[in-house]
Design an enzyme around this catalytic site. Structure first.
Site, PDB file in Angstrom:
ATOM      1  CE  LYS A  59      -2.469  -2.768  -0.499  1.00 25.70           C
ATOM      2  NZ  LYS A  59      -2.456  -4.239  -0.417  1.00 25.70           N
ATOM      3  N   GLY A 191       0.080 -14.530 -13.299  1.00 20.06           N
ATOM      4  CA  GLY A 191      -1.073 -14.521 -12.388  1.00 20.06           C
ATOM      5  C   GLY A 191      -1.680 -13.132 -12.305  1.00 20.06           C
ATOM      6  CD  GLU A 214      -5.270 -15.718 -14.127  1.00 21.66           C
ATOM      7  OE1 GLU A 214      -4.598 -15.101 -13.284  1.00 21.66           O
ATOM      8  OE2 GLU A 214      -5.731 -16.865 -13.924  1.00 21.66           O
ATOM      9  CB  VAL A 248       3.214 -20.104 -17.844  1.00 22.64           C
ATOM     10  CG1 VAL A 248       4.701 -19.858 -17.613  1.00 22.64           C
ATOM     11  CG2 VAL A 248       2.447 -18.795 -17.747  1.00 22.64           C
ATOM     12  CB  SER A 280       1.632 -12.786  -8.134  1.00 26.32           C
ATOM     13  OG  SER A 280       1.383 -12.321  -9.446  1.00 26.32           O
ATOM     14  N   GLY A 282      -0.445 -17.411  -6.208  1.00 20.62           N
ATOM     15  CA  GLY A 282      -1.006 -17.925  -4.963  1.00 20.62           C
ATOM     16  C   GLY A 282       0.079 -18.230  -3.944  1.00 20.62           C
ATOM     17  NE  ARG A 283       1.350 -15.209   0.839  1.00 18.63           N
ATOM     18  CZ  ARG A 283       2.618 -14.809   0.847  1.00 18.63           C
ATOM     19  NH1 ARG A 283       3.176 -14.378  -0.265  1.00 18.63           N
ATOM     20  NH2 ARG A 283       3.320 -14.838   1.957  1.00 18.63           N
ATOM     21  CG  ASP A 323      -2.233 -16.031   4.950  1.00 20.77           C
ATOM     22  OD1 ASP A 323      -3.365 -15.554   5.179  1.00 20.77           O
ATOM     23  OD2 ASP A 323      -1.393 -15.470   4.219  1.00 20.77           O
ATOM     24  CG  HIS A 455     -24.476  16.727  -0.973  1.00 20.59           C
ATOM     25  ND1 HIS A 455     -24.395  15.927  -2.095  1.00 20.59           N
ATOM     26  CD2 HIS A 455     -24.362  18.014  -1.409  1.00 20.59           C
ATOM     27  CE1 HIS A 455     -24.271  16.700  -3.165  1.00 20.59           C
ATOM     28  NE2 HIS A 455     -24.244  17.979  -2.777  1.00 20.59           N
TER      29      HIS A 455
HETATM   30  P1  FAD Z   1       1.814 -14.026   8.273  1.00 22.02           P
HETATM   31  O1  FAD Z   1       1.523 -12.601   8.146  1.00 22.02           O
HETATM   32  O2  FAD Z   1       2.450 -14.731   7.123  1.00 22.02           O
HETATM   33  O3  FAD Z   1       2.743 -14.182   9.557  1.00 22.02           O
HETATM   34  C1  FAD Z   1       3.290 -15.381   9.948  1.00 22.02           C
HETATM   35  C2  FAD Z   1       4.535 -15.109  10.761  1.00 22.02           C
HETATM   36  O4  FAD Z   1       4.981 -16.331  11.341  1.00 22.02           O
HETATM   37  C3  FAD Z   1       5.716 -14.584   9.932  1.00 22.02           C
HETATM   38  O5  FAD Z   1       6.310 -13.508  10.598  1.00 22.02           O
HETATM   39  C4  FAD Z   1       6.680 -15.776   9.885  1.00 22.02           C
HETATM   40  O6  FAD Z   1       8.031 -15.383   9.828  1.00 22.02           O
HETATM   41  C5  FAD Z   1       6.386 -16.427  11.217  1.00 22.02           C
HETATM   42  N1  FAD Z   1       6.732 -17.845  11.284  1.00 22.02           N
HETATM   43  C6  FAD Z   1       6.451 -18.835  10.409  1.00 22.02           C
HETATM   44  N2  FAD Z   1       6.872 -20.017  10.879  1.00 22.02           N
HETATM   45  C7  FAD Z   1       7.451 -19.766  12.082  1.00 22.02           C
HETATM   46  C8  FAD Z   1       8.049 -20.565  13.075  1.00 22.02           C
HETATM   47  N3  FAD Z   1       8.132 -21.891  12.934  1.00 22.02           N
HETATM   48  N4  FAD Z   1       8.540 -19.962  14.175  1.00 22.02           N
HETATM   49  C9  FAD Z   1       8.455 -18.619  14.356  1.00 22.02           C
HETATM   50  N5  FAD Z   1       7.875 -17.815  13.457  1.00 22.02           N
HETATM   51  C10 FAD Z   1       7.372 -18.384  12.350  1.00 22.02           C
HETATM   52  N6  FAD Z   1      -4.203  -9.071   3.093  1.00 22.02           N
HETATM   53  C11 FAD Z   1      -5.116  -8.114   3.324  1.00 22.02           C
HETATM   54  O7  FAD Z   1      -6.058  -8.349   4.087  1.00 22.02           O
HETATM   55  N7  FAD Z   1      -5.012  -6.876   2.752  1.00 22.02           N
HETATM   56  C12 FAD Z   1      -4.002  -6.557   1.913  1.00 22.02           C
HETATM   57  O8  FAD Z   1      -3.935  -5.441   1.417  1.00 22.02           O
HETATM   58  C13 FAD Z   1      -3.026  -7.546   1.633  1.00 22.02           C
HETATM   59  N8  FAD Z   1      -1.992  -7.272   0.817  1.00 22.02           N
HETATM   60  C14 FAD Z   1      -1.055  -8.236   0.582  1.00 22.02           C
HETATM   61  C15 FAD Z   1      -0.027  -7.945  -0.304  1.00 22.02           C
HETATM   62  C16 FAD Z   1       0.928  -8.899  -0.595  1.00 22.02           C
HETATM   63  C17 FAD Z   1       2.052  -8.572  -1.537  1.00 22.02           C
HETATM   64  C18 FAD Z   1       0.863 -10.174   0.058  1.00 22.02           C
HETATM   65  C19 FAD Z   1       1.916 -11.215  -0.198  1.00 22.02           C
HETATM   66  C20 FAD Z   1      -0.158 -10.462   0.933  1.00 22.02           C
HETATM   67  C21 FAD Z   1      -1.140  -9.507   1.191  1.00 22.02           C
HETATM   68  N9  FAD Z   1      -2.210  -9.767   2.043  1.00 22.02           N
HETATM   69  C22 FAD Z   1      -3.158  -8.815   2.258  1.00 22.02           C
HETATM   70  C23 FAD Z   1      -2.350 -11.066   2.726  1.00 22.02           C
HETATM   71  C24 FAD Z   1      -1.848 -10.951   4.176  1.00 22.02           C
HETATM   72  O9  FAD Z   1      -0.522 -10.499   4.169  1.00 22.02           O
HETATM   73  C25 FAD Z   1      -1.955 -12.285   4.868  1.00 22.02           C
HETATM   74  O10 FAD Z   1      -3.257 -12.797   4.742  1.00 22.02           O
HETATM   75  C26 FAD Z   1      -1.624 -12.147   6.349  1.00 22.02           C
HETATM   76  O11 FAD Z   1      -0.322 -11.663   6.517  1.00 22.02           O
HETATM   77  C27 FAD Z   1      -1.766 -13.496   7.058  1.00 22.02           C
HETATM   78  O12 FAD Z   1      -1.459 -13.330   8.399  1.00 22.02           O
HETATM   79  P2  FAD Z   1      -0.893 -14.519   9.272  1.00 22.02           P
HETATM   80  O13 FAD Z   1      -0.717 -13.968  10.644  1.00 22.02           O
HETATM   81  O14 FAD Z   1      -1.721 -15.724   9.096  1.00 22.02           O
HETATM   82  O15 FAD Z   1       0.533 -14.884   8.634  1.00 22.02           O
HETATM   83  P1  NAI Z   2      -4.274 -15.058  -6.172  1.00 15.52           P
HETATM   84  O1  NAI Z   2      -4.846 -16.341  -5.755  1.00 15.52           O
HETATM   85  O2  NAI Z   2      -4.990 -13.800  -5.862  1.00 15.52           O
HETATM   86  O3  NAI Z   2      -4.046 -15.058  -7.744  1.00 15.52           O
HETATM   87  C1  NAI Z   2      -3.264 -16.003  -8.390  1.00 15.52           C
HETATM   88  C2  NAI Z   2      -3.606 -15.996  -9.863  1.00 15.52           C
HETATM   89  O4  NAI Z   2      -2.625 -16.750 -10.540  1.00 15.52           O
HETATM   90  C3  NAI Z   2      -4.956 -16.634 -10.143  1.00 15.52           C
HETATM   91  O5  NAI Z   2      -5.716 -15.784 -10.963  1.00 15.52           O
HETATM   92  C4  NAI Z   2      -4.583 -17.939 -10.831  1.00 15.52           C
HETATM   93  O6  NAI Z   2      -5.532 -18.355 -11.776  1.00 15.52           O
HETATM   94  C5  NAI Z   2      -3.270 -17.563 -11.491  1.00 15.52           C
HETATM   95  N1  NAI Z   2      -2.385 -18.694 -11.771  1.00 15.52           N
HETATM   96  C6  NAI Z   2      -2.118 -19.760 -10.971  1.00 15.52           C
HETATM   97  N2  NAI Z   2      -1.207 -20.561 -11.555  1.00 15.52           N
HETATM   98  C7  NAI Z   2      -0.883 -19.975 -12.736  1.00 15.52           C
HETATM   99  C8  NAI Z   2       0.016 -20.314 -13.786  1.00 15.52           C
HETATM  100  N3  NAI Z   2       0.768 -21.410 -13.740  1.00 15.52           N
HETATM  101  N4  NAI Z   2       0.096 -19.502 -14.861  1.00 15.52           N
HETATM  102  C9  NAI Z   2      -0.659 -18.379 -14.922  1.00 15.52           C
HETATM  103  N5  NAI Z   2      -1.522 -18.003 -13.953  1.00 15.52           N
HETATM  104  C10 NAI Z   2      -1.629 -18.790 -12.873  1.00 15.52           C
HETATM  105  O7  NAI Z   2      -2.790 -15.063  -5.585  1.00 15.52           O
HETATM  106  P2  NAI Z   2      -1.687 -13.920  -5.431  1.00 15.52           P
HETATM  107  O8  NAI Z   2      -1.963 -12.774  -6.326  1.00 15.52           O
HETATM  108  O9  NAI Z   2      -0.395 -14.630  -5.494  1.00 15.52           O
HETATM  109  O10 NAI Z   2      -1.925 -13.425  -3.966  1.00 15.52           O
HETATM  110  C11 NAI Z   2      -1.921 -14.364  -2.899  1.00 15.52           C
HETATM  111  C12 NAI Z   2      -2.916 -13.993  -1.868  1.00 15.52           C
HETATM  112  O11 NAI Z   2      -2.441 -12.909  -1.095  1.00 15.52           O
HETATM  113  C13 NAI Z   2      -4.260 -13.505  -2.404  1.00 15.52           C
HETATM  114  O12 NAI Z   2      -5.111 -14.548  -2.767  1.00 15.52           O
HETATM  115  C14 NAI Z   2      -4.785 -12.771  -1.228  1.00 15.52           C
HETATM  116  O13 NAI Z   2      -5.347 -13.708  -0.343  1.00 15.52           O
HETATM  117  C15 NAI Z   2      -3.541 -12.171  -0.635  1.00 15.52           C
HETATM  118  N6  NAI Z   2      -3.421 -10.776  -1.073  1.00 15.52           N
HETATM  119  C16 NAI Z   2      -4.396  -9.901  -0.691  1.00 15.52           C
HETATM  120  C17 NAI Z   2      -4.348  -8.595  -1.082  1.00 15.52           C
HETATM  121  C18 NAI Z   2      -5.446  -7.695  -0.695  1.00 15.52           C
HETATM  122  O14 NAI Z   2      -6.249  -8.071   0.144  1.00 15.52           O
HETATM  123  N7  NAI Z   2      -5.532  -6.487  -1.243  1.00 15.52           N
HETATM  124  C19 NAI Z   2      -3.239  -8.072  -1.876  1.00 15.52           C
HETATM  125  C20 NAI Z   2      -2.294  -9.088  -2.263  1.00 15.52           C
HETATM  126  C21 NAI Z   2      -2.392 -10.375  -1.839  1.00 15.52           C
END
Ligand code: FAD
Ligand code: NAI
Length: 476
Positions: A59, A191, A214, A248, A280, A282-283, A323, A455
């Site tokens: 952000k 993605g 995609e 891909v 990107s 998925g995770r 997650d 408004h």
């Molecule tokens: P995490 O945030 O992944 O935290 C887990 C923590 O556990 C990490 O610090 C890790 O190092 C630690 N850990 C793991 N294993 C161990 C271990 N064995 N011992 C000690 N520590 C450990 N979500 C939104 O709602 N809004 C958004 O705008 C948004 N933007 C995103 C943008 C990107 C680029 C990405 C990748 C994700 C985004 N997300 C967003 C998703 C969001 O980041 C995750 O859903 C959220 O962080 C999940 O929280 P969590 O606490 O489950 O795990």
């Molecule tokens: P995503 O699940 O949002 O999107 C992955 C995309 O990749 C899908 O459209 C899928 O069809 C495509 N895909 C999968 N395999 C592929 C391949 N081999 N070739 C081409 N396309 C392929 O996952 P993304 O963007 O990696 O983000 C992970 C997660 O992080 C999100 O699902 C969301 O939960 C979280 N996130 C949330 C944000 C927010 O809330 N604003 C911002 C960024 C991430």
């Protein structure tokens, strides 16, 4: 080696874990939280993916790049002339790092304030002991802790393409994507999900030529079709190149860039050559370092911790949130689960309504929704009414110079209860909160239509879309 006893041990200090730890401490438990994330100096950086390489830094970059786009493309219409405008990417990335650090420090402060003991290192199960579990911490200092209740909140990591590991130089996960040091001339993304669109927007705005490949044939398949169509139009206009229905193939990393062989929707072979490639797709849940097998903690085939609706695992006294478990990978979903688990441990009745978790994609226009999409309602055979209102007809949106998009309400045909709200347009991320509140109170569209909205405000579009359900918009 110490052997400290806690009521609750939380493994992971992302939004799921740190919030669970704070809530448990508020409820009078003796709490430890373990997290291994290191900042660039090797020190602790609590906050997880969200704070370090997710929500917050993305952000920050979206904000900086949007300012740049406004200054370069939209200031003129306000009578503001800018000369010598240039993008200093190093400064943008440094500002992002400072924002991340403020959040890391904020969490350390909150741990102190709430008397949560923080351990910097990797936490893993050792064994079940009488009345709890022994947890090893491997870090700067090795420790062994014993907890009566354990909350696993270890989060997730980026999924790589098979055979194409992240080098974070040319093939980037979300981590590398947030650290790019200079604008790449050509940027590829695999993605077109949430990260693909958000990161693609950042780097397009500051001058990269962006192509997104995609696999699925539909754009944003989980989003309401009308909203996805409107968003796609806007992205096309901005020059974000999105190819759907792609397969891909081989990815080659060389000195001159990354080449991606791909097949288009018509089956024709294509090649994309870029300076950097963000993958990107998925995770995956983080469970490899947990030593789950030592205690028999059940994981599914994806490596996620198996839990019920209340985040209980197969083991007594072991919970998992965020997650690392089923459900959407969103920070606020992780937080809600963390709070609910802490309350359940304290004998309260924590609750998460999975139907009311909003989604936001922070592109421009923003995309936000909560509840059912029109295609879901159709598939369920539900009888519903729809009403929408375009920002073009909203005075505040015109004054802002941001009239793309619309608000759409879906309500039960018989009872008028709101079933879903979908927004594409300015400040959708903020507007969606009204829909969440309304739906949590099981409001009808008429309830929103009868409430006085200030408004001029974008919020009036919510009221107008609610009026549109009854076919009586006042300004359209
Ligand atoms: P995490 O945030 O992944 O935290 C887990 C923590 O556990 C990490 O610090 C890790 O190092 C630690 N850990 C793991 N294993 C161990 C271990 N064995 N011992 C000690 N520590 C450990 N979500 C939104 O709602 N809004 C958004 O705008 C948004 N933007 C995103 C943008 C990107 C680029 C990405 C990748 C994700 C985004 N997300 C967003 C998703 C969001 O980041 C995750 O859903 C959220 O962080 C999940 O929280 P969590 O606490 O489950 O795990
Ligand atoms: P995503 O699940 O949002 O999107 C992955 C995309 O990749 C899908 O459209 C899928 O069809 C495509 N895909 C999968 N395999 C592929 C391949 N081999 N070739 C081409 N396309 C392929 O996952 P993304 O963007 O990696 O983000 C992970 C997660 O992080 C999100 O699902 C969301 O939960 C979280 N996130 C949330 C944000 C927010 O809330 N604003 C911002 C960024 C991430």
């Amino acid at each position: 080696m110490s052997n400290q006893q806690f009521d609750v041990i939380v493994i992971g200090a992302g939004p799921g874990g740190y919030i669970a730890a704070i809530r448990a401490a508020q409820l009078g438990q003796k709490v430890a939280c373990i997290d291994e994330w290191k900042n660039d100096q090797g020190g602790p950086a609590p906050g997880g993916t969200c704070t370090n390489v997710g929500c917050i830094p993305s952000k920050a970059l979206l904000q900086s790049s949007e300012h740049f786009e406004h200054a370069s493309k939209h200031f003129g219409e306000h009578g503001i002339a800018v000369s010598g405008l240039k993008m200093d990417v190093a400064q943008m990335v440094a500002r992002k790092a400072a924002v991340v650090k403020q959040n890391n420090d904020g969490i350390l402060y909150l741990f102190k304030k709430n008397k949560v003991s923080f351990f910097h290192g990797r936490g893993s199960f050792v064994r079940a002991v009488d009345g709890g579990y022994e947890i090893a911490v491997k870090g700067a200092k090795d420790e062994t802790l014993v907890g009566r209740q354990i909350i696993v909140a270890t989060g997730s990591s980026a999924r790589a393409l098979p055979g194409v590991p992240f080098d974070e130089e040319q093939v980037l996960s979300n981590d590398g994507a947030l650290r790019i040091a200079a604008v790449p001339k050509r940027l590829g993304l695999i993605g077109s999900g949430v990260i693909g669109l958000e990161m693609g927007s950042v780097w397009r705005r500051v001058g990269a030529e962006v192509t997104v490949l995609e696999a699925l044939p539909t754009f944003l398949g989980a989003v309401d079709e009308q909203i996805a169509k409107e968003a796609r139009k806007a992205f096309d206009k901005q020059g974000l190149k999105i190819e759907l229905g792609v397969k891909v193939g081989e990815v080659k990393v060389g000195k001159k860039g990354v080449s991606v062989a791909w097949t288009d929707a018509k089956g024709a072979a294509q090649e994309l050559v870029v300076d950097k490639l963000i993958v990107s797709i998925g995770r995956v849940p983080n469970t490899t370092g947990l030593n789950a097998e030592a205690v028999g903690l059940k994981l599914d085939e994806r490596g996620a911790v198996v839990v019920d609706d209340d985040c209980r695992t197969n083991l007594p006294g072991v919970w998992a949130v965020g997650d690392v478990v089923r459900g959407p990978m969103l920070a606020h979903k992780a937080e809600e689960e963390g709070v609910a688990v802490a309350e359940r441990i304290a004998g309260q009745h924590g609750h998460v309504d999975f139907n009311l978790i909003p989604w936001v994609i922070y592109t421009s226009p923003e995309i936000a929704w909560v509840g059912k999409t029109e295609q879901q309602l159709k598939a369920e055979g539900a009888k519903y009414k729809a009403g929408s209102f375009p920002f073009m007809a909203n005075g505040r949106a015109r004054a802002l110079g941001d009239t793309t998009g619309l608000v759409k309400f879906l309500a039960d045909a018989a009872t008028d209860e709101i079933l879903g709200v979908h927004i594409v347009g300015p400040m959708a991320s903020e507007l969606i909160a009204e829909a969440c509140v309304a739906m949590a109170f099981r409001a009808s569209s008429e309830d929103i239509a009868r409430i006085c909205h200030a408004h001029p405000s974008l919020g009036e579009s919510m009221k107008e879309a609610a009026l549109a359900v009854d076919k009586r918009t006042l300004n359209f």
